[in-house]
Design a protein around this motif. Structure first.
Motif, PDB file in Angstrom:
ATOM      1  N   LEU A 216       0.837  -1.213   0.000  1.00  0.00           N
ATOM      2  CA  LEU A 216       0.000   0.000   0.000  1.00  0.00           C
ATOM      3  C   LEU A 216       0.864   1.254   0.000  1.00  0.00           C
ATOM      4  O   LEU A 216       0.561   2.226  -0.720  1.00  0.00           O
ATOM      5  CB  LEU A 216      -0.930   0.003   1.221  1.00  0.00           C
ATOM      6  CG  LEU A 216      -2.376  -0.436   0.953  1.00  0.00           C
ATOM      7  CD1 LEU A 216      -2.413  -1.927   0.668  1.00  0.00           C
ATOM      8  CD2 LEU A 216      -3.267  -0.108   2.137  1.00  0.00           C
ATOM      9  N   ALA A 217       1.939   1.239   0.786  1.00  0.00           N
ATOM     10  CA  ALA A 217       2.849   2.386   0.776  1.00  0.00           C
ATOM     11  C   ALA A 217       3.493   2.558  -0.595  1.00  0.00           C
ATOM     12  O   ALA A 217       3.710   3.690  -1.052  1.00  0.00           O
ATOM     13  CB  ALA A 217       3.925   2.201   1.850  1.00  0.00           C
TER      14      ALA A 217
ATOM     15  N   ALA B  35       9.003  -2.614   5.032  1.00  0.00           N
ATOM     16  CA  ALA B  35       7.939  -3.130   4.174  1.00  0.00           C
ATOM     17  C   ALA B  35       8.209  -4.564   3.735  1.00  0.00           C
ATOM     18  O   ALA B  35       7.284  -5.377   3.652  1.00  0.00           O
ATOM     19  CB  ALA B  35       7.786  -2.232   2.942  1.00  0.00           C
ATOM     20  N   MET B  36       9.470  -4.881   3.451  1.00  0.00           N
ATOM     21  CA  MET B  36       9.811  -6.196   2.915  1.00  0.00           C
ATOM     22  C   MET B  36      10.434  -7.115   3.958  1.00  0.00           C
ATOM     23  O   MET B  36      10.399  -8.329   3.802  1.00  0.00           O
ATOM     24  CB  MET B  36      10.768  -6.038   1.727  1.00  0.00           C
ATOM     25  CG  MET B  36      10.197  -5.241   0.576  1.00  0.00           C
ATOM     26  SD  MET B  36      11.319  -5.139  -0.837  1.00  0.00           S
ATOM     27  CE  MET B  36      11.386  -6.867  -1.326  1.00  0.00           C
ATOM     28  N   PHE B  37      11.011  -6.564   4.989  1.00  0.00           N
ATOM     29  CA  PHE B  37      11.623  -7.383   6.045  1.00  0.00           C
ATOM     30  C   PHE B  37      11.506  -6.641   7.361  1.00  0.00           C
ATOM     31  O   PHE B  37      11.539  -5.407   7.400  1.00  0.00           O
ATOM     32  CB  PHE B  37      13.096  -7.684   5.723  1.00  0.00           C
ATOM     33  CG  PHE B  37      13.919  -6.475   5.393  1.00  0.00           C
ATOM     34  CD1 PHE B  37      14.529  -5.727   6.402  1.00  0.00           C
ATOM     35  CD2 PHE B  37      14.081  -6.076   4.079  1.00  0.00           C
ATOM     36  CE1 PHE B  37      15.294  -4.615   6.097  1.00  0.00           C
ATOM     37  CE2 PHE B  37      14.850  -4.960   3.764  1.00  0.00           C
ATOM     38  CZ  PHE B  37      15.450  -4.227   4.773  1.00  0.00           C
TER      39      PHE B  37
ATOM     40  N   PRO C 184      10.736   8.089   8.604  1.00  0.00           N
ATOM     41  CA  PRO C 184       9.314   8.327   8.918  1.00  0.00           C
ATOM     42  C   PRO C 184       8.372   7.385   8.188  1.00  0.00           C
ATOM     43  O   PRO C 184       7.269   7.109   8.680  1.00  0.00           O
ATOM     44  CB  PRO C 184       9.095   9.777   8.477  1.00  0.00           C
ATOM     45  CG  PRO C 184      10.201  10.073   7.517  1.00  0.00           C
ATOM     46  CD  PRO C 184      11.369   9.256   7.949  1.00  0.00           C
ATOM     47  N   VAL C 185       8.775   6.867   7.021  1.00  0.00           N
ATOM     48  CA  VAL C 185       7.912   5.942   6.293  1.00  0.00           C
ATOM     49  C   VAL C 185       7.765   4.626   7.044  1.00  0.00           C
ATOM     50  O   VAL C 185       6.763   3.924   6.898  1.00  0.00           O
ATOM     51  CB  VAL C 185       8.459   5.708   4.870  1.00  0.00           C
ATOM     52  CG1 VAL C 185       7.533   4.818   4.063  1.00  0.00           C
ATOM     53  CG2 VAL C 185       8.645   7.040   4.149  1.00  0.00           C
ATOM     54  N   SER C 186       8.741   4.279   7.888  1.00  0.00           N
ATOM     55  CA  SER C 186       8.637   3.066   8.697  1.00  0.00           C
ATOM     56  C   SER C 186       7.413   3.121   9.613  1.00  0.00           C
ATOM     57  O   SER C 186       6.745   2.103   9.844  1.00  0.00           O
ATOM     58  CB  SER C 186       9.903   2.878   9.537  1.00  0.00           C
ATOM     59  OG  SER C 186      11.049   2.749   8.725  1.00  0.00           O
ATOM     60  N   TYR C 187       7.110   4.306  10.117  1.00  0.00           N
ATOM     61  CA  TYR C 187       5.971   4.450  11.025  1.00  0.00           C
ATOM     62  C   TYR C 187       4.655   4.423  10.253  1.00  0.00           C
ATOM     63  O   TYR C 187       3.627   3.990  10.796  1.00  0.00           O
ATOM     64  CB  TYR C 187       6.120   5.741  11.822  1.00  0.00           C
ATOM     65  CG  TYR C 187       7.336   5.720  12.716  1.00  0.00           C
ATOM     66  CD1 TYR C 187       7.266   5.235  14.020  1.00  0.00           C
ATOM     67  CD2 TYR C 187       8.576   6.145  12.243  1.00  0.00           C
ATOM     68  CE1 TYR C 187       8.383   5.190  14.832  1.00  0.00           C
ATOM     69  CE2 TYR C 187       9.704   6.098  13.044  1.00  0.00           C
ATOM     70  CZ  TYR C 187       9.606   5.619  14.334  1.00  0.00           C
ATOM     71  OH  TYR C 187      10.719   5.566  15.134  1.00  0.00           O
ATOM     72  N   ALA C 188       4.685   4.877   8.993  1.00  0.00           N
ATOM     73  CA  ALA C 188       3.484   4.749   8.167  1.00  0.00           C
ATOM     74  C   ALA C 188       3.182   3.275   7.891  1.00  0.00           C
ATOM     75  O   ALA C 188       2.027   2.835   7.994  1.00  0.00           O
ATOM     76  CB  ALA C 188       3.673   5.508   6.854  1.00  0.00           C
ATOM     77  N   VAL C 189       4.210   2.501   7.544  1.00  0.00           N
ATOM     78  CA  VAL C 189       4.017   1.070   7.296  1.00  0.00           C
ATOM     79  C   VAL C 189       3.570   0.374   8.581  1.00  0.00           C
ATOM     80  O   VAL C 189       2.676  -0.485   8.560  1.00  0.00           O
ATOM     81  CB  VAL C 189       5.311   0.444   6.748  1.00  0.00           C
ATOM     82  CG1 VAL C 189       5.177  -1.070   6.637  1.00  0.00           C
ATOM     83  CG2 VAL C 189       5.657   1.030   5.382  1.00  0.00           C
TER      84      VAL C 189
ATOM     85  N   CYS D 249       2.578   6.032  15.626  1.00  0.00           N
ATOM     86  CA  CYS D 249       2.668   5.904  14.166  1.00  0.00           C
ATOM     87  C   CYS D 249       1.885   7.007  13.467  1.00  0.00           C
ATOM     88  O   CYS D 249       2.364   7.611  12.500  1.00  0.00           O
ATOM     89  CB  CYS D 249       2.166   4.532  13.730  1.00  0.00           C
ATOM     90  SG  CYS D 249       3.209   3.149  14.241  1.00  0.00           S
ATOM     91  N   LEU D 250       0.674   7.286  13.963  1.00  0.00           N
ATOM     92  CA  LEU D 250      -0.127   8.361  13.375  1.00  0.00           C
ATOM     93  C   LEU D 250       0.537   9.724  13.580  1.00  0.00           C
ATOM     94  O   LEU D 250       0.552  10.562  12.664  1.00  0.00           O
ATOM     95  CB  LEU D 250      -1.523   8.367  13.989  1.00  0.00           C
ATOM     96  CG  LEU D 250      -2.569   7.438  13.381  1.00  0.00           C
ATOM     97  CD1 LEU D 250      -3.867   7.522  14.174  1.00  0.00           C
ATOM     98  CD2 LEU D 250      -2.820   7.786  11.919  1.00  0.00           C
ATOM     99  N   ALA D 251       1.099   9.941  14.767  1.00  0.00           N
ATOM    100  CA  ALA D 251       1.724  11.235  15.054  1.00  0.00           C
ATOM    101  C   ALA D 251       2.940  11.470  14.165  1.00  0.00           C
ATOM    102  O   ALA D 251       3.108  12.562  13.605  1.00  0.00           O
ATOM    103  CB  ALA D 251       2.115  11.299  16.530  1.00  0.00           C
ATOM    104  N   VAL D 252       3.791  10.456  14.019  1.00  0.00           N
ATOM    105  CA  VAL D 252       4.994  10.619  13.194  1.00  0.00           C
ATOM    106  C   VAL D 252       4.611  10.801  11.729  1.00  0.00           C
ATOM    107  O   VAL D 252       5.168  11.648  11.013  1.00  0.00           O
ATOM    108  CB  VAL D 252       5.932   9.419  13.375  1.00  0.00           C
ATOM    109  CG1 VAL D 252       7.112   9.504  12.403  1.00  0.00           C
ATOM    110  CG2 VAL D 252       6.443   9.352  14.808  1.00  0.00           C
TER     111      VAL D 252
END
Length: 260
Positions: A67-68, A187-189, A206-211, A234-237
């Protein structure tokens, strides 16, 4: 009122461009879908899910990252038009119009964000295949993270495209920024299985927290595998990342093209 009308017109224009250019659907959906199927089936019998996780297949683990990736590709396709419209003259016409330049940022990013979120949510149709049921709260979490992540990616793409002179340069710079952000997002590992130096980068990405926020949503906030932090963090970041990228895009638009 003039700024609001401009934002609405530019948002509608992004939707219209999407409807008329169906190849964007293929580019934004086909590649992530193919990647999800190939990796999900290829690692199905070798992937060891994190202990205590629900939905133990690699396909279930990979889906939040896919999704990301959809949001990332949609941001690229949405903002590359900024480079093209500079040569066509449309961008100059908008800049001389009696409306703030920030309206151009919000109109373009809002349209790209809505398109990215709709395309990403189409993957919710795959949930029965991987035995996941997020529930109403989980779906709400997924929608919120998709909106914020789509806004962040689209605003970042806008900021990069604003200074680009060719689409070739735009693609090169976007790949330099966005693909590493996605690859190092968990996302992959999972983060715990990465090398120590990569773990530091992934914790600061920051994308790590979105995933991770998408993982919380997909698993209904129970048995969430490989999540960096709780749903609120996760939402805050992710929200802070979206605000920062939007601010960067606004700053770029307000800068003069030529400085002495």
């Amino acid at each position: 009122m003039s700024a609001l009308r401009t934002i609405g017109a530019l948002t509608a224009r992004e939707m219209l461009k999407f409807v008329r250019d169906r190849s964007r659907v293929l580019g934004a959906l086909a590649q992530p879908l193919a990647l999800w199927l190939l990796l999900g089936l290829g690692f199905q019998n070798t992937f060891q899910p994190p202990q205590g996780s629900v939905g133990g297949s690699y396909g279930a683990f990979l889906l939040p990252g896919i999704l990301a990736l959809v949001l990332l590709f949609t941001a690229i396709f949405s903002t590359i038009s900024i480079v093209e419209e500079r040569t066509s003259g449309f961008l100059q016409a908008v800049l001389v119009a009696p409306t703030p330049r920030t309206a151009l940022v919000f109109g373009t990013t809002l349209g790209g964000t809505l398109l990215a979120t709709v395309q990403a949510l189409l993957f919710l149709g795959a949930l029965p295949l991987i035995d996941l049921s997020p529930g109403v709260a989980g779906v709400g979490m997924i929608v919120a993270v998709c909106l914020l992540t789509g806004l962040a990616f689209t605003a970042l793409g806008f900021a990069i495209a604003w200074r680009m002179e060719t689409t070739r340069g735009f693609h090169a710079v976007m790949n330099l920024f966005l693909l590493p952000l996605w690859f190092l997002s968990g996302a992959m590992f999972p983060v715990d299985g990465a090398a120590p130096v990569l773990q530091v980068v992934m914790w600061g990405n920051p994308v790590s927290y979105a995933v991770s926020g998408l993982r919380h949503g997909f698993h209904g906030f129970a048995g969430t595998p490989a999540a960096l932090a709780g749903p609120g963090v996760c939402l805050a970041v992710t929200g802070a990342f979206a605000v920062l990228m939007t601010g960067l895009a606004v700053w770029q638009v307000r800068r003069p093209f030529f400085q002495t």
